[in-house]
Design an enzyme around this catalytic site. Structure first.
Site, PDB file in Angstrom:
ATOM      1  N   LEU A  74      78.252   1.437 -88.330  1.00 23.20           N
ATOM      2  CA  LEU A  74      78.903   1.950 -87.872  1.00 23.20           C
ATOM      3  C   LEU A  74      79.836   1.738 -87.776  1.00 23.20           C
ATOM      4  O   LEU A  74      80.991   1.598 -87.203  1.00 23.20           O
ATOM      5  CB  LEU A  74      78.602   1.737 -85.799  1.00 23.20           C
ATOM      6  CG  LEU A  74      77.113   1.570 -85.741  1.00 23.20           C
ATOM      7  CD1 LEU A  74      76.628   1.338 -84.679  1.00 23.20           C
ATOM      8  CD2 LEU A  74      76.628   2.990 -86.489  1.00 23.20           C
ATOM      9  N   GLY A  80      83.185   7.081 -84.954  1.00 23.44           N
ATOM     10  CA  GLY A  80      82.772   8.556 -85.057  1.00 23.44           C
ATOM     11  C   GLY A  80      81.161   8.354 -84.896  1.00 23.44           C
ATOM     12  O   GLY A  80      80.885   9.332 -83.206  1.00 23.44           O
ATOM     13  N   HIS A  81      80.651   7.333 -84.835  1.00 23.24           N
ATOM     14  CA  HIS A  81      79.443   6.194 -83.991  1.00 23.24           C
ATOM     15  C   HIS A  81      79.585   6.298 -82.860  1.00 23.24           C
ATOM     16  O   HIS A  81      78.807   6.892 -82.269  1.00 23.24           O
ATOM     17  CB  HIS A  81      78.839   5.550 -84.924  1.00 23.24           C
ATOM     18  CG  HIS A  81      77.724   5.671 -85.913  1.00 23.24           C
ATOM     19  ND1 HIS A  81      78.740   5.471 -86.832  1.00 23.24           N
ATOM     20  CD2 HIS A  81      77.102   7.016 -86.386  1.00 23.24           C
ATOM     21  CE1 HIS A  81      78.086   5.828 -88.507  1.00 23.24           C
ATOM     22  NE2 HIS A  81      77.584   7.059 -87.952  1.00 23.24           N
ATOM     23  N   GLN A  93      65.032  11.394 -96.977  1.00 29.20           N
ATOM     24  CA  GLN A  93      66.396  11.707 -97.893  1.00 29.20           C
ATOM     25  C   GLN A  93      67.581  11.464 -98.197  1.00 29.20           C
ATOM     26  O   GLN A  93      68.473  11.984 -99.035  1.00 29.20           O
ATOM     27  CB  GLN A  93      66.838  12.333 -95.904  1.00 29.20           C
ATOM     28  CG  GLN A  93      68.586  10.628 -95.625  1.00 29.20           C
ATOM     29  CD  GLN A  93      68.518  11.023 -93.997  1.00 29.20           C
ATOM     30  OE1 GLN A  93      67.729  10.348 -93.250  1.00 29.20           O
ATOM     31  NE2 GLN A  93      69.395  10.960 -93.850  1.00 29.20           N
TER      32      GLN A  93
END
Length: 282
Positions: free
Chosen positions: A33, A36-37, A61
């Site tokens: 993290l 931005g998180h 993904q």
């Protein structure tokens, strides 16, 4: 702050929250993290009574096993950051609880998944769609918070929510940048000092292109110049630099100030792949 590891564990808290008529905000992350998180977390805190953050590196993904294996993990630091923001719950599942068996379902997002990230990372958005569906089904949030840096991902998730009539509101939070303009990313920590210096080509190229387009320079000239700039930048290798509609993700042949538009870029700095985007006409 409560840490839960399974859907059954969370369900007890969910039932209590619903019984007390509490709104639930959800921030899905893959950990490592950064600020931005934290912007997502703070936005969720401002709009929800209960905030849940998930930390799960979703293997389906990733197109590269090396990229998956090298994805940064800073769990202790992540928990300290979330605790300092007074997050209510952190959901940290393991893969066995998320994928009881390998998914046989696949999700086709249509034309939106065949361009940009979809073109260079086949199957990526199928993995994103499946894990986000699972997380939404487990957490059952009222609102879910995502960052604009992953612009195409937000489009994919919006289509998922709309087409499947999921009862969750998406909130998109602006990209948080370092002081020099580089978009914050968990992958930034893997950049060498030299790669970090040259990574500024991403935001610099976006800002340059925006300025040129607003000064009426033709898009093909702008795009060709940016390609040359990347070729002249050590350690940088451009994958795409496209002018697109920020909702359909269709590429524009030229700039039209009467239409919504953004520029999306993906490039390698050494072996580290970074993406960014910049709205031209919001």
């Amino acid at each position: 702050m409560q840490v839960v590891h399974t859907g059954a564990d969370w369900n007890k808290y969910w039932l209590e929250s619903i019984k007390n008529d509490k709104s639930i905000g959800f921030v899905p992350t893959m950990g490592a993290l950064h600020e931005g998180h934290m912007d997502l977390v703070r936005k969720a805190k401002s709009e929800s009574e209960i905030v849940v953050v998930s930390i799960y590196v979703n293997p389906t993904q990733f197109n590269s096993l090396e990229d998956f294996n090298n994805y940064p993990s800073t769990l202790d630091e992540d928990l300290d950051k979330l605790k300092s923001e007074n997050v209510d719950f952190v959901f940290i599942p393991n893969t066995d609880s998320i994928y009881i068996e390998k998914p046989k379902l696949s999700i086709n997002f249509g034309d939106i998944e065949t361009v940009l990230e979809g073109a260079f990372r086949p199957g990526h958005f199928n993995g994103v769609g499946i894990v986000v569906s699972k997380l939404f089904n487990i957490i059952k949030p009222h609102k879910a918070f995502f960052g604009q840096k992953d612009l195409q991902q937000t489009g994919i998730i919006r289509r998922l929510v709309n087409d499947l009539s999921m009862d969750v509101q998406l909130v998109i939070v602006p990209t948080r940048r370092e002081e020099d303009g580089l978009a914050m990313s968990s992958r930034n920590v893997r950049l060498s000092p030299e790669e970090r210096e040259h990574a500024l080509i991403l935001i610099n190229s976006l800002a340059k292109a925006k300025q040129e387009l607003l000064a009426s320079k033709p898009w093909f000239e702008v795009q060709n110049q940016i390609k040359c700039d990347f070729e002249e930048t050590p350690l940088a290798s451009l994958e795409y630099f496209e002018l697109i509609h920020p909702e359909s993700f269709a590429s524009y042949p030229d700039f039209d100030a009467s239409q919504k538009s953004s520029i999306c870029v993906a490039a390698y700095l050494g072996k580290i792949r970074l993406i960014d985007n910049l709205p031209i006409i919001p």
